[in-house]
Design a protein around this motif. Structure first.
Motif, PDB file in Angstrom:
ATOM      1  N   ASP A   1      33.282  31.129 -15.116  1.00  0.00           N
ATOM      2  CA  ASP A   1      32.516  31.473 -13.913  1.00  0.00           C
ATOM      3  C   ASP A   1      31.044  31.110 -14.021  1.00  0.00           C
ATOM      4  OD1 ASP A   1      34.819  32.322 -12.788  1.00  0.00           O
ATOM      5  OD2 ASP A   1      34.318  34.464 -12.741  1.00  0.00           O
TER       6      ASP A   1
ATOM      7  N   ARG B   1      36.178  36.772   0.898  1.00  0.00           N
ATOM      8  CA  ARG B   1      37.155  37.148  -0.126  1.00  0.00           C
ATOM      9  C   ARG B   1      37.875  35.903  -0.637  1.00  0.00           C
ATOM     10  NH1 ARG B   1      40.673  41.418  -1.838  1.00  0.00           N
ATOM     11  NH2 ARG B   1      39.770  42.914  -0.378  1.00  0.00           N
ATOM     12  N   ARG B   2      38.332  35.051   0.284  1.00  0.00           N
ATOM     13  CA  ARG B   2      39.050  33.847  -0.126  1.00  0.00           C
ATOM     14  C   ARG B   2      38.136  32.886  -0.874  1.00  0.00           C
ATOM     15  NH1 ARG B   2      43.643  32.051  -2.058  1.00  0.00           N
ATOM     16  NH2 ARG B   2      43.765  29.783  -1.855  1.00  0.00           N
TER      17      ARG B   2
ATOM     18  N   GLY C   1      35.537  33.587  -2.691  1.00  0.00           N
ATOM     19  CA  GLY C   1      35.319  34.113  -4.032  1.00  0.00           C
ATOM     20  C   GLY C   1      36.520  33.912  -4.930  1.00  0.00           C
ATOM     21  N   GLU C   2      37.716  34.100  -4.389  1.00  0.00           N
ATOM     22  CA  GLU C   2      38.927  33.912  -5.193  1.00  0.00           C
ATOM     23  C   GLU C   2      39.095  32.461  -5.608  1.00  0.00           C
ATOM     24  OE1 GLU C   2      41.851  35.449  -2.556  1.00  0.00           O
ATOM     25  OE2 GLU C   2      41.581  37.545  -3.195  1.00  0.00           O
ATOM     26  N   GLU C   3      38.699  31.528  -4.725  1.00  0.00           N
ATOM     27  CA  GLU C   3      38.831  30.108  -5.058  1.00  0.00           C
ATOM     28  C   GLU C   3      37.779  29.649  -6.059  1.00  0.00           C
ATOM     29  OE1 GLU C   3      38.926  27.626  -1.638  1.00  0.00           O
ATOM     30  OE2 GLU C   3      40.780  28.502  -0.821  1.00  0.00           O
TER      31      GLU C   3
ATOM     32  N   ALA D   1      37.049  33.111 -11.261  1.00  0.00           N
ATOM     33  CA  ALA D   1      38.208  33.755 -11.866  1.00  0.00           C
ATOM     34  C   ALA D   1      37.983  35.244 -12.064  1.00  0.00           C
ATOM     35  CB  ALA D   1      38.535  33.096 -13.212  1.00  0.00           C
TER      36      ALA D   1
ATOM     37  N   GLU E   1      35.532  39.008 -11.455  1.00  0.00           N
ATOM     38  CA  GLU E   1      35.078  39.815 -10.328  1.00  0.00           C
ATOM     39  C   GLU E   1      33.591  39.646 -10.036  1.00  0.00           C
ATOM     40  OE1 GLU E   1      35.967  44.337  -8.663  1.00  0.00           O
ATOM     41  OE2 GLU E   1      36.195  43.877 -10.795  1.00  0.00           O
TER      42      GLU E   1
ATOM     43  N   ARG F   1      32.567  37.036  -7.338  1.00  0.00           N
ATOM     44  CA  ARG F   1      33.145  37.459  -6.067  1.00  0.00           C
ATOM     45  C   ARG F   1      32.328  38.602  -5.457  1.00  0.00           C
ATOM     46  NH1 ARG F   1      39.546  37.788  -7.903  1.00  0.00           N
ATOM     47  NH2 ARG F   1      39.726  35.627  -8.679  1.00  0.00           N
TER      48      ARG F   1
ATOM     49  N   GLU G   1      37.042  39.778   5.051  1.00  0.00           N
ATOM     50  CA  GLU G   1      38.111  38.975   5.637  1.00  0.00           C
ATOM     51  C   GLU G   1      37.684  38.246   6.908  1.00  0.00           C
ATOM     52  OE1 GLU G   1      39.487  41.240   2.663  1.00  0.00           O
ATOM     53  OE2 GLU G   1      38.684  42.159   4.473  1.00  0.00           O
TER      54      GLU G   1
ATOM     55  N   ASP H   1      37.809  45.386  -2.803  1.00  0.00           N
ATOM     56  CA  ASP H   1      38.709  46.201  -1.984  1.00  0.00           C
ATOM     57  C   ASP H   1      37.958  47.335  -1.302  1.00  0.00           C
ATOM     58  OD1 ASP H   1      40.780  44.570  -2.712  1.00  0.00           O
ATOM     59  OD2 ASP H   1      41.662  45.958  -4.157  1.00  0.00           O
TER      60      ASP H   1
END
Length: 369
Positions: free
Chosen positions: A117, A173-174, A176-178, A181, A183, A186, A201, A346
């Protein structure tokens, strides 16, 4: 008769007034409150030993703004202050994602969440270094930003073009996930998206999270020395020194329209003020069109659009005078000027969903400065 009347002495009204006097216009600003500044004000109301900002506090876009740079507010005494670290997002287990002043330091911290990261953050900032300056110029250019947009399009092609455009349109969210790896990265992106009141979202929240994160990396989240009111004081001082007129306690009741043009204003006290060339309004869209101009002067399509106008969700602010430093369980948060409080992505989603459902969140996202 001034060339222009500006309704509202908030930061946008004061900047507009300064730009116009620089162009040789005579300008009169009318402010309903007894003090100028709008949401950029400070006082000692919490404790006489401390200056507290009443509303907004830190200004990455002001630091990056080419418009403010041209005003040279340092000549009016404005100074900026930076915390040792820009932003932190602590977690209950003691880990902490930190946006540091130096890119390499931010990357090193994120590598503690996931080894790759750190490089991912460096790559993201490299893209910003290529497109960021033109992107910021386009944000501060009258719409549509034709010239700035063309320059930005050329930079976007060089920086990955459609792939970058796709990333900016993603929910944060997406994105950050892409990109990350772990937290940490993100959290920095998602927390910064919430500065624009965008849920993790929401479409486009990735672009705002990226923008605010990269502005923080390149310019920090600076605060005016002496409180946010110092920024307003500098704008007012410059405006008056160049011949502008500012009158506080003067609420505008209506904009005078003749022949389809705004030709002046009427105050709540019944005073009429004509404007030779323009009337500008630093107000909300609904206040301008429905209350000041009046629906009888507006096309039906605009009135139908106003029925769909949606406010951002509400926020509230609490000020404290502290007897000592905040005892963070994540020690690295202590050096940051801005701290995001939420137990992971979350929790940000839960907070945003409750807001969308009209509920008061049971665990609100807190932005502490």
């Amino acid at each position: 008769m001034p060339d222009a009347v500006v309704i509202g002495a908030g930061p946008n009204g004061l900047v507009a007034a300064n730009v116009l006097v620089d162009a040789g216009w005579s300008v009169e600003v009318l402010e309903a409150q007894e003090q100028p500044g709008g949401a950029v004000r400070s006082d000692r109301g919490v404790h006489p030993d401390y200056v507290s900002d009443l509303f907004s506090s830190f200004y990455p876009l002001a630091a990056a703004s080419p418009v403010l740079a041209r005003l040279d507010l340092a000549a009016e005494g404005l100074r900026w202050s930076q915390a040792p670290s820009v932003l932190a997002h602590p977690l209950p287990d003691g880990r902490c994602a930190v946006l540091e002043r130096r890119t390499a330091d931010t990357a090193a911290g994120l590598a503690e969440f996931a080894r790759a990261d750190g490089d991912a953050w460096q790559d993201m900032y490299e893209v910003w270094s290529r497109v960021g300056p033109e992107l910021v110029r386009s944000l501060f250019t009258p719409f549509p930003p034709v010239c700035a947009g063309l320059r930005l399009a050329a930079r976007l092609r060089a920086a990955g073009g459609l792939r970058l455009a796709r990333n900016l349109a993603l929910p944060v969210r997406r994105l950050g996930e892409e990109q990350f790896a772990g937290e940490g990265g993100r959290l920095l992106l998602a927390g910064n998206a919430l500065h624009a009141d965008l849920a993790p979202e929401a479409a486009g929240s990735g672009g705002f999270g990226w923008l605010m994160s990269m502005l923080g990396q390149s310019h920090g989240f600076p605060v005016p020395v002496g409180g946010s009111g110092a920024l307003t004081a500098a704008l007012v001082s410059r405006f008056r020194r160049r011949g502008g007129v500012l009158r506080c306690g003067q609420r505008v009741a209506s904009v005078v329209v003749r022949g389809g043009r705004a030709v002046g204003v009427t105050t709540a006290g019944g005073e009429g003020i004509s404007a030779r060339r323009a009337v500008l309004a630093d107000t909300s869209a609904t206040a301008l069109y429905r209350d000041l101009v009046g629906e009888e002067h507006l096309p039906g399509r605009l009135l139908r659009d106003l029925e769909r106008f949606q406010w951002d969700f509400a926020t509230f602010k609490v000020d404290w005078a502290l007897t000592g430093p905040v005892p963070w369980t994540a020690p690295r948060a202590a050096a940051a000027g801005t701290v995001h409080i939420a137990d992971g992505i979350d929790a940000l989603t839960r907070f945003s969903a409750q807001i969308a459902m009209g509920q008061v969140p049971d665990e609100p996202f807190a932005l502490l400065g």
